[in-house]
Design an enzyme around this catalytic site. Structure first.
Site, short mmCIF file in Angstrom:
data_model
loop_
_atom_site.label_atom_id
_atom_site.label_comp_id
_atom_site.label_asym_id
_atom_site.label_seq_id
_atom_site.Cartn_x
_atom_site.Cartn_y
_atom_site.Cartn_z
CE LYS A 22 26.69 28.16 -3.24
NZ LYS A 22 25.70 27.19 -3.72
CG ASN A 23 26.18 24.85 -0.72
OD1 ASN A 23 25.53 25.73 -1.28
ND2 ASN A 23 26.99 24.02 -1.38
NE ARG A 94 18.76 21.30 -8.05
CZ ARG A 94 17.78 20.53 -8.46
NH1 ARG A 94 17.21 20.76 -9.62
NH2 ARG A 94 17.35 19.53 -7.73
CB CYS A 118 20.63 22.61 -12.70
SG CYS A 118 21.80 21.67 -11.76
NE ARG A 123 21.68 19.60 -8.06
CZ ARG A 123 22.13 20.73 -7.56
NH1 ARG A 123 22.46 21.71 -8.36
NH2 ARG A 123 22.25 20.89 -6.26
N PRO A 124 16.77 15.34 -9.32
CG PRO A 124 16.32 13.06 -9.14
CD PRO A 124 17.37 14.03 -9.59
CB VAL A 125 13.11 17.39 -5.23
CG1 VAL A 125 14.12 18.49 -5.49
CG2 VAL A 125 11.84 17.63 -6.02
CG LEU A 127 15.64 10.35 -2.80
CD1 LEU A 127 17.14 10.13 -2.65
CD2 LEU A 127 14.89 9.05 -2.57
CG ASP A 310 29.88 21.41 -4.20
OD1 ASP A 310 29.38 20.95 -5.24
OD2 ASP A 310 29.20 21.78 -3.22
NE ARG A 402 23.51 30.60 -8.32
CZ ARG A 402 22.78 29.57 -8.68
NH1 ARG A 402 22.73 29.21 -9.93
NH2 ARG A 402 22.09 28.89 -7.78
C1 EPZ Z 1 23.97 20.13 -2.23
O1 EPZ Z 1 23.05 19.99 -3.30
C2 EPZ Z 1 24.79 21.37 -2.52
N1 EPZ Z 1 23.90 22.52 -2.61
C3 EPZ Z 1 25.57 21.17 -3.82
O2 EPZ Z 1 26.41 22.30 -4.01
C4 EPZ Z 1 26.46 19.93 -3.68
O3 EPZ Z 1 27.11 19.69 -4.90
C5 EPZ Z 1 25.59 18.72 -3.31
O4 EPZ Z 1 24.83 19.00 -2.11
C6 EPZ Z 1 26.41 17.46 -3.05
O5 EPZ Z 1 27.33 17.69 -2.03
C7 EPZ Z 1 23.46 23.11 -1.51
O6 EPZ Z 1 23.77 22.71 -0.39
C8 EPZ Z 1 22.59 24.30 -1.67
P1 EPZ Z 1 22.11 16.16 -3.02
P2 EPZ Z 1 21.82 18.99 -3.18
O7 EPZ Z 1 20.65 16.13 -2.75
O8 EPZ Z 1 21.32 18.99 -1.80
C9 EPZ Z 1 20.48 12.91 -6.13
C10 EPZ Z 1 27.43 24.06 -5.26
O9 EPZ Z 1 28.20 24.15 -6.26
N2 EPZ Z 1 19.15 13.15 -5.57
O10 EPZ Z 1 23.03 15.70 -1.95
O11 EPZ Z 1 20.88 19.32 -4.27
C11 EPZ Z 1 21.02 14.11 -6.88
O12 EPZ Z 1 20.52 14.17 -8.19
C12 EPZ Z 1 26.29 23.07 -5.23
O13 EPZ Z 1 27.53 24.81 -4.27
C13 EPZ Z 1 18.09 12.37 -5.98
O14 EPZ Z 1 18.22 11.48 -6.84
O15 EPZ Z 1 22.55 17.61 -3.50
C14 EPZ Z 1 22.50 13.88 -6.82
O16 EPZ Z 1 22.88 13.00 -7.82
C15 EPZ Z 1 26.02 22.39 -6.51
N3 EPZ Z 1 16.84 12.62 -5.45
C16 EPZ Z 1 22.69 13.23 -5.45
O17 EPZ Z 1 21.40 12.75 -5.07
C17 EPZ Z 1 16.65 13.59 -4.52
O18 EPZ Z 1 15.50 13.77 -4.08
C18 EPZ Z 1 23.18 14.15 -4.34
O19 EPZ Z 1 22.40 15.33 -4.34
C19 EPZ Z 1 17.74 14.36 -4.08
C20 EPZ Z 1 18.97 14.12 -4.62
#
Ligand code: EPZ
Length: 424
Positions: A22-23, A94, A118, A123-125, A127, A310, A402
């Site tokens: 999925k991811n 997201r 969530c 989970r901010p964006v 970055l 995960d 999902r």
């Molecule tokens: C991906 O989410 C996966 N989702 C998540 O899978 C997975 O848990 C996660 O990566 C970590 O491996 C998808 O691929 C669709 P991140 P993502 O950006 O990309 C912080 C599942 O169950 N952060 O690597 O959203 C964030 O808050 C899901 O399938 C910022 O601070 O994860 C987190 O603490 C859930 N600012 C950390 O970084 C940002 O702009 C890692 O998040 C982006 C992220």
């Protein structure tokens, strides 16, 4: 709302075919927005999130054709009819934010709803946005939306040298996709190394992108004028693989997992071996079996190639049945222990101290009605139900839909007494 009913205590035995990830599929689908030509994806999992992404892309003007089994999807974004990703679709998933980079790279502008917090964390964006700003995009936050556009008079994003201050999977994907159509070279430092990123880069290369450093923490992209048609098969789902590997161990059974890869799951398989479970690897299959007397093993979640966040909830479920104690530490998300109180309902002994949980194993687990607030927490409750005596009802099955294709069918074929009950 549907629920899942399990009569546990039966060792699982048999074979499970693993679906595509999925991811990986979600960013791959978003990548169709980078080209005026079709992108054909095979080994796509038939899941609710894939449908949600399809609806979002249609709303941007892409046509989506899916085979009856849902596993091959043709995405054709000949023209972009709207650069807006509305709140109603983004709040459902997201990963919708992954359209931001491709839209601004191709159309010079995008308006994407902020996803909001969530269940597993804020989970901010930020970055994702900093990364796109480094390519010259002007970003404004208004009315709950991110508005990104090129400076007036500028036709394309400009290559940059960007270092992520922390590893982010989605942030890396957004920047990687946008950089493919930027002018000149982009160097992405501290890039996420997850296999799903490598899969995305491989597909982008098939579409004509110039990317080097695959699988490493530094990705270098030479921008090109356009991307073209391509076909790509989605990488196997390492989290689904790991989840069923743990299903074999927690029920003290034997499962052969096919159509998958062991090399993208090293950290989980290593931890499994340390428990005393048997892990056998063949070409595209992994066989896991376990007898009584599994040992408790500590894990700490980390970006790839570390132990995946995960898999944390599922690992905790396994540890409730092991001999001795295990410490499970979560370093990626600040609120990813919601399964702990639910595990307590089965009789598990888990204590949380900050980012760590101590699991005292070998609890005499008994089935219970439970519910969870996210996908991996839900599946950890299914695993615990499979290992518990008596009846378990897992509510809010839509979380499972999902991320796990035909979960109850795959488990039932291996002897699990599991069924979906509708409308409870
Ligand atoms: C991906 O989410 C996966 N989702 C998540 O899978 C997975 O848990 C996660 O990566 C970590 O491996 C998808 O691929 C669709 P991140 P993502 O950006 O990309 C912080 C599942 O169950 N952060 O690597 O959203 C964030 O808050 C899901 O399938 C910022 O601070 O994860 C987190 O603490 C859930 N600012 C950390 O970084 C940002 O702009 C890692 O998040 C982006 C992220």
């Amino acid at each position: 709302m549907d629920a899942i009913r399990i009569h546990g205590g039966v060792p699982l035995n048999g074979e499970i075919e693993i679906s595509g990830a999925k991811n990986a599929a979600l960013p791959l689908m978003a990548a169709c927005l980078l080209s005026e030509e079709p992108l054909v994806l095979s080994n796509v999992p038939a899941l609710a999130d894939i449908k949600t992404m399809g609806r979002l892309l249609e709303q941007h003007g892409a046509s989506i054709e899916t085979t009856e089994d849902g596993h091959t999807v043709t995405l054709y974004a000949r023209k972009i009819s709207s650069t807006e990703a509305p709140y109603d679709l983004v709040r459902k998933m997201r990963a919708s934010v992954l359209v931001l980079g491709p839209l601004v790279a191709r159309e010079g502008r995008a308006r994407v709803s902020l996803p909001g917090g969530c269940a597993i964390g804020t989970r901010p964006v930020d970055l994702h946005l900093k990364a796109l700003e480094s390519l010259g995009a002007e970003i404004e936050l208004t009315g709950g939306y991110v508005e990104a556009r090129l400076p007036s008079g500028q036709k394309r994003l400009m290559g940059s040298h960007f270092t992520f201050p922390m590893v982010t999977v989605g942030g890396t994907e957004n920047l990687l996709m946008a950089a493919c159509l930027a002018d000149g070279e982009t160097v992405i430092e501290n890039a996420a190394r997850e296999p799903e990123i490598t899969d995305l880069a491989t597909c982008l290369i098939a579409m004509g992108a110039k990317i080097s450093g695959l699988g490493s923490g530094t990705l270098t992209v030479q921008g090109v004028d356009r991307l073209h048609a391509a076909s790509h098969s989605v990488v196997p789902d390492r989290i689904e693989t790991g989840t069923y590997a743990l299903a074999a161990a927690i029920t003290r059974g034997t499962l052969k997992l096919t159509n998958t890869r062991a090399d993208i799951l090293d950290s989980v398989l290593d931890a499994m071996r340390q428990t005393g479970a048997d892990v056998m690897i063949e070409d595209d299959s992994i066989t896991v079996s376990a007898a009584s007397g599994l040992k408790g093993v500590d894990v700490m979640t980390e970006p790839y190639p570390g132990f995946p966040t995960d898999m944390q909830a599922q690992w905790m479920a396994l540890m409730t049945t092991a001999d001795g104690a295990a410490m499970v530490t979560e370093t990626i998300f600040e609120n990813r222990f919601m399964h702990v109180p639910e595990l307590g309902r089965f009789g598990a002994d888990v204590n949380v101290h900050g980012a760590s949980a101590i699991v005292r194993g070998k609890a005499n687990l008994s089935g219970a009605p439970v519910m969870a607030t996210d996908l991996r927490a839900s599946v950890s409750l299914v695993l615990t139900g499979l290992a518990s005596k008596g009846k378990t009802i897992v509510n809010r099955v839509y979380h499972l839909d999902r991320g796990y294709e035909r979960l109850e069918e795959k488990l039932a074929a291996c002897g699990a007494r599991i069924e979906r009950i509708q409308g409870v």
